[in-house]
Write an enzyme that holds these catalytic residues in place. Structure first.
Site, mmCIF file in Angstrom:
data_model
loop_
_atom_site.group_PDB
_atom_site.id
_atom_site.type_symbol
_atom_site.label_atom_id
_atom_site.label_comp_id
_atom_site.label_asym_id
_atom_site.label_seq_id
_atom_site.Cartn_x
_atom_site.Cartn_y
_atom_site.Cartn_z
ATOM 1 N N SER A 1 0.837 -1.193 0.000
ATOM 2 C CA SER A 1 0.000 0.000 0.000
ATOM 3 C C SER A 1 0.875 1.248 0.000
ATOM 4 O O SER A 1 2.003 1.222 -0.474
ATOM 5 C CB SER A 1 -0.968 -0.025 1.180
ATOM 6 O OG SER A 1 -1.921 1.019 1.061
ATOM 7 N N HIS B 1 2.623 3.178 2.111
ATOM 8 C CA HIS B 1 3.968 3.230 2.681
ATOM 9 C C HIS B 1 4.947 2.431 1.828
ATOM 10 O O HIS B 1 6.090 2.838 1.630
ATOM 11 C CB HIS B 1 3.951 2.700 4.121
ATOM 12 C CG HIS B 1 5.171 3.058 4.907
ATOM 13 N ND1 HIS B 1 6.139 2.145 5.232
ATOM 14 C CD2 HIS B 1 5.583 4.246 5.440
ATOM 15 C CE1 HIS B 1 7.078 2.738 5.940
ATOM 16 N NE2 HIS B 1 6.773 4.020 6.077
ATOM 17 N N CYS B 2 4.489 1.325 1.299
ATOM 18 C CA CYS B 2 5.358 0.441 0.513
ATOM 19 C C CYS B 2 5.834 1.078 -0.789
ATOM 20 O O CYS B 2 6.913 0.736 -1.286
ATOM 21 C CB CYS B 2 4.628 -0.863 0.167
ATOM 22 S SG CYS B 2 4.042 -1.807 1.577
ATOM 23 N N ILE B 3 5.030 1.955 -1.372
ATOM 24 C CA ILE B 3 5.376 2.510 -2.681
ATOM 25 C C ILE B 3 6.095 3.849 -2.573
ATOM 26 O O ILE B 3 6.290 4.537 -3.579
ATOM 27 C CB ILE B 3 4.140 2.655 -3.599
ATOM 28 C CG1 ILE B 3 3.169 3.713 -3.075
ATOM 29 C CG2 ILE B 3 3.447 1.326 -3.773
ATOM 30 C CD1 ILE B 3 2.031 4.001 -4.058
#
Length: 332
Positions: free
Chosen positions: A322, A324-326
């Site tokens: 989501s 934070h990951c990208i």
């Protein structure tokens, strides 16, 4: 020992975001792009972030440039990557973004090997004008969370997994984190979310939200598949102190509850994958309005000077993560 990594709530000079660029990796590419566009526009609002939007193919570049033409505070950056999870493939910036740590990347334990993912850190460093300090350890940025005082949250499931660094024990990992990221204290949690292909990244499980305060989920609904993991996480944090010796407080935030894929298999949906930006906290939501509202209300208690912005992330989640990951921040 390196300087301590700033907390995510420290001011940023820029925020990197990955753009969905490869159609074969997405169940619904256009919806994923719409969701990332919503994130980018929220980040680029007045007084917030200078967004560096990394686009991974020539084919995607023209449409992306057109989509953000005239949008202030957004720079489209042509690049090469396999997938958009810049938190894991990009560098971890130090204080003032004067240096950045770059680790080896092996596709989350050799599960997802895509061309150019190992080149992301160098590209971000070059565009930012930040020299990289290379480290031979295999490590993803999403496996760690920082409080700005030298305390690092992580999970044994991921960081000690032999599919990354064979033979690592807590002390081995601790030496690497101290030398590379200025770690003074490591808080070891157990397992992450069910069916998380990252092997339990901590940014889906527990996050620092203030000095001495850690947010972690509490089960929402009677069939939440991660209820035991959430409670174990909260107990471990409550029993811990930070690098200053301060006992940690836990802020329990409602999870999204049971979220399943097209095959009715539970997926690792998490409100913990929020992104702390200058002046805003962007919270991913997955279709449960009540759970999302309660999560945002809880976060507002520790971010009174930030706007709490819930945005849909269901299509992004099908790719494996989501908001934070990208993303990856450059501290000011």
């Amino acid at each position: 020992m390196s300087q301590v990594i700033p907390a995510e709530w420290a001011p940023h000079r820029a925020m990197w975001v990955g753009w969905p660029s490869h159609p074969e990796l997405w169940d619904d590419l256009e919806q994923a792009r719409d969701e990332v566009e919503g994130l980018v526009l929220a980040l680029a609002g007045p007084g917030r972030e200078q967004v560096r939007l990394m686009v991974g193919t020539e084919e995607a570049l023209v449409g992306t440039q057109g989509r953000f033409a005239g949008v202030e505070n957004v720079t489209v950056v042509p690049a090469l990557f396999g997938d958009i999870w810049l938190r894991d493939t990009g560098p971890i910036f130090g204080p003032g973004s004067k240096t950045a740590a770059a680790f080896e990347f092996n596709g989350w334990g050799e599960k997802y090997i895509y061309e150019h993912d190992t080149e992301v850190a160098a590209q971000i460093g070059a565009f930012s004008g930040v020299p990289l300090t290379r480290h031979s350890a295999i490590l993803e940025g999403g496996s760690l969370d920082h409080d700005g005082l030298g305390t690092i949250l992580t999970t044994r499931q991921c960081l000690l997994n032999p599919n990354r660094n064979k033979g690592w024990q807590e002390n081995t990992a601790g030496i690497v984190l101290e030398e590379a990221l200025g770690a003074r204290k490591i808080i070891w949690l157990g397992d992450g979310l069910l069916n998380d292909h990252t092997d339990g990244h901590v940014d889906n499980l527990a996050r620092f939200v203030a000095p001495g305060v850690v947010a972690c989920p509490i089960a929402f609904g009677t069939n939440d598949p991660n209820a035991e993991a959430y409670d174990a996480c909260a107990a471990a944090i409550t029993a811990s102190t930070d690098a200053e010796g301060t006992p940690l407080k836990v802020l329990r935030i409602p999870s999204p509850g049971m979220v399943v894929d097209a095959d009715e298999r539970p997926v690792p949906a998490s409100h913990m994958n929020f992104l702390i930006a200058n002046g805003a906290v962007i919270v991913p939501t997955y279709g449960n309005a009540m759970a999302a509202r309660l999560a945002c209300e809880a976060l507002a208690t520790v971010f009174p000077d930030h706007e709490i912005i819930p945005l849909p992330s269901k299509a992004i989640l099908t790719g494996g993560g989501s908001f934070h990951c990208i993303s990856q921040q450059e501290p000011a």
